[in-house]
Write an enzyme that holds these catalytic residues in place. Structure first.
Site, mmCIF file in Angstrom:
data_model
loop_
_atom_site.group_PDB
_atom_site.id
_atom_site.type_symbol
_atom_site.label_atom_id
_atom_site.label_comp_id
_atom_site.label_asym_id
_atom_site.label_seq_id
_atom_site.Cartn_x
_atom_site.Cartn_y
_atom_site.Cartn_z
ATOM 1 C CD GLU A 202 -6.806 -25.010 -4.069
ATOM 2 O OE1 GLU A 202 -6.889 -24.382 -2.987
ATOM 3 O OE2 GLU A 202 -5.731 -25.207 -4.649
ATOM 4 C CB THR B 29 7.604 9.857 -1.775
ATOM 5 O OG1 THR B 29 8.707 8.940 -1.731
ATOM 6 C CG2 THR B 29 7.938 11.000 -2.712
ATOM 7 C CB THR C 92 3.760 2.906 3.994
ATOM 8 O OG1 THR C 92 5.149 3.274 3.941
ATOM 9 C CG2 THR C 92 3.659 1.400 4.192
ATOM 10 N N GLY C 93 3.529 5.571 1.760
ATOM 11 C CA GLY C 93 3.285 7.004 1.635
ATOM 12 C C GLY C 93 4.380 7.882 2.188
#
Length: 651
Positions: free
Chosen positions: A453, A238, A235-236
């Protein structure tokens, strides 16, 4: 004539000298190649010196040599014309005449004293000349000896240097391994971070604290000691810490939590002390500890205690952050995706005063992240980042960056000039589901997968509380996936996590649609194990509805809680929270939900059997049907009368 009484002795001496020279000419490989013992190296240098000094004589003698006795005989026979003696090399160049070959030149090795030769020369007229050559033996010996001394000194210096390095490493073993930058030149600012606007706003205050702390201290406010960034992987966190360092422009220390802990007790605590000592010398500054859960786990975790070295390191970290001695001007930013395992003493105010949640981005956040990572990508005109952002709910920033990178790789492999929608779709499928494999041949297995499917996809379209279909395909994927029917989930519901009971019931019904299609078309005997994952999802979802969400006849009671992990310091597993009678009722409720949804799925498949067959034929031909086309085919279908439908089903 000169007579020699010891001619045999002279021959023996000459032969001994010749053999001695020959022995010197042999290479001494074993001594020269050995590097384990110093005396062998020195012996090799001495022998090499002798070889170098004796090489010219050997070369000349091999070119045309004559024995000492033959020289005396030729002098007595009057065949010798000239003799040139080189006393430094103990060699004589003899020019003589031969009836068969004419005038010739030979070289004769002489002794230290040659009385017989002098007597023969006095008795016979021979042109005798002493012509000494340049004597380089002393210089060569000096050079060789100097080389030996230099080699020995270099060897000793190398040993001393290694020993000093090892001792230096031993002395620095407890030093901090943090990377230090006097001015944080991370190259990343807040403008480069998208999708986490709330976290950026909270950290903007930290930047202001570091740049101008007097604004806050003037009214009695204290600078926060630490900020904990919490969020899922990718998620950012660092990246956000790098942006804080880049915006503040203060000295910056960065280290990972795993670099504190070593196998030797006390090293981690020593590194923590050294890190904060350096930070005090450069305050105000910023310390970033990535993956702090590697060192900050709850103490005494697990059965039988925890890791003594890690606990000592954590204790030292707690003391440095908020102990008897203050650390003014030092802000610690830590990142973790496991806040539940951290020690409670680490999370209290005064150590980590703020916990910033870096969560998965919403639509606007995903759009901003895509715009950042699309700056250096060549996109086709028909590619819409807004559409990609709507199709990717639940993806983190790292996933979105990987998505565009995979699309660029596919574009390069297909030799296209720009990324098109096809590469975007393939990249999304590759990240979320798996790598596409070779399509199956037309066979019974392919037809069975198609019915399975299409059963899922048809229920996604018919059920009113279900999210719409994105695509259905029978192209196999890596990981044993024969095909899939993909939904476009409601973004608001995914972001908020508020799922309704009607939506959950429809999800269970959709999951059982593949199994229902197999049974209705092929019969009970031909049902496969392809629905095993679907049934497992149904069991888990139905159990949560009964025991945690209060969505059953048992009422509004929470009968189960998330499992505690004993090895994370949460204590022993709790005993059952309900009686045997309640457990039986829970099982009955779960079975009732599953059977009720399965009956509904079978009924819908049975009512739309003709439509199911038509959709399967289209899917077998195209192998992939997009959601819009699938919904168009369903809307164009005209249901048959019930009597005609009953006749078809009976056949």
């Amino acid at each position: 004539m000169v007579r020699f009484k010891d001619t045999a002795t002279a021959k023996v001496n000459v032969n001994m000298k010749s053999s001695w020279i020959n022995r010197l000419g042999q290479p001494v490989k074993s001594s020269a190649m050995s590097k384990k013992h110093l005396w062998r190296i020195l012996g090799g240098w001495v022998i090499s010196q002798s070889i170098l000094l004796g090489t010219p004589a050997l070369a000349n003698r091999d070119s045309g040599s004559m024995s000492y006795t033959d020289l005396l005989q030729k002098i007595e026979a009057g065949q010798v014309i000239r003799i040139q003696e080189d006393p430094s090399r103990q060699l004589a160049k003899v020019t003589f005449t031969d009836e068969a070959n004419g005038q010739q030149i030979r070289y004769v090795a002489l002794f230290d004293h040659n009385p017989e030769l002098m007597a023969a020369l006095r008795a016979n007229p021979v042109d005798y000349e002493v012509r000494p050559s340049a004597d380089n033996s002393v210089a060569m010996g000096l050079v060789v000896n100097v080389l030996v001394i230099v080699a020995v000194l270099a060897f000793l210096l190398m040993i001393l240097r290694r020993s000093s390095q090892s001792s230096g490493n031993a002395m620095n073993f407890g030093k901090s391994k943090a990377r230090f930058q006097m001015e944080a030149k991370t190259g990343i600012l807040f403008d480069d971070v998208a999708g986490i606007e709330e976290a950026k706003e909270e950290l903007q205050e930290v930047v202001t604290f570091l740049k101008s702390p007097e604004k806050f201290t003037a009214i009695g406010a204290k600078i926060p000691r630490g900020v904990l960034l919490v969020g899922p992987p990718g998620t950012g966190k660092t990246l956000l810490a790098k942006a804080v360092a880049g915006e503040a422009g203060v000295p910056f220390f960065s280290i990972s939590g795993s670099e504190f802990v070593e196998m030797f007790v006390g090293v981690g605590a020593s590194r923590v002390r050294d890190l904060f000592k350096k930070a005090k010398d450069n305050s105000p500054c910023l310390i970033f500890i990535d993956e702090i859960d590697a060192v900050g786990r709850q103490r005494g975790a697990g059965i039988g205690g925890g890791n003594d070295e890690r606990e000592q390191t954590l204790n030292q970290l707690l003391t440095e952050m908020d102990g008897f001695e203050g650390n003014p001007g030092i802000i610690v930013i830590a990142a973790t995706n496991r806040p539940d395992v951290l020690d409670t003493a680490l999370l209290r105010p005064g150590r980590f005063d703020r916990q910033v949640i870096v969560d998965l981005p919403g639509y606007n956040g995903r759009l901003g992240i895509l715009q950042v990572h699309a700056r250096n990508k060549k996109l086709a005109d028909d590619v819409s980042l807004e559409a990609i952002a709507r199709r990717t709910p639940g993806l983190a920033g790292a996933d979105l960056a990987n998505l565009l990178n995979e699309a660029a790789i596919l574009t390069a492999r297909r030799r296209k000039e720009a990324i098109t929608l096809l590469e975007i779709d393939d990249a999304i499928d590759r990240i979320t589901i798996g790598l596409a494999l070779t399509p199956l041949l037309d066979s019974k297995k392919k037809r069975l997968i198609a019915y399975h499917e299409v059963g899922h996809a048809l229920l996604m379209t018919l059920l009113k509380n279900s999210d719409p279909l994105n695509k259905v395909t029978i192209i196999p994927r890596s990981g044993g996936i024969g095909g899939f029917a993909q939904q476009m989930f409601n973004e608001d519901m995914v972001d908020s996590g508020l799922y309704t009971r009607a939506w959950l019931i429809d999800q269970i019904t959709i999951a059982l649609g593949g199994r229902a299609a197999e049974q209705e078309v092929f019969g009970e005997a031909e049902v496969t194990i392809g629905a095993s994952n679907d049934i497992q999802m149904v069991s888990n979802l139905a159990r949560e509805m009964v025991t945690r969400y209060g969505m059953s006849d048992l009422g509004l009671v929470a009968l189960e809680s998330p499992g505690e992990q004993v090895f994370l310091g949460r204590g022993f597993p709790s005993q059952s929270e309900y009686s045997e009678e309640v457990a039986t009722k829970i099982d009955h409720q779960i079975r009732a939900i599953a059977f009720r949804c399965y009956d509904q799925a079978c009924r819908l498949i049975r009512q739309h059997r003709v439509l199911l067959d038509q959709l399967v034929e289209v899917l077998l031909e195209k192998e992939t049907i997009e959601g819009d086309e699938f919904r168009r085919l369903v809307s164009e279908y005209t249901p048959l009368p019930e009597k005609q439908m009953a006749i078809i089903l009976n056949k």
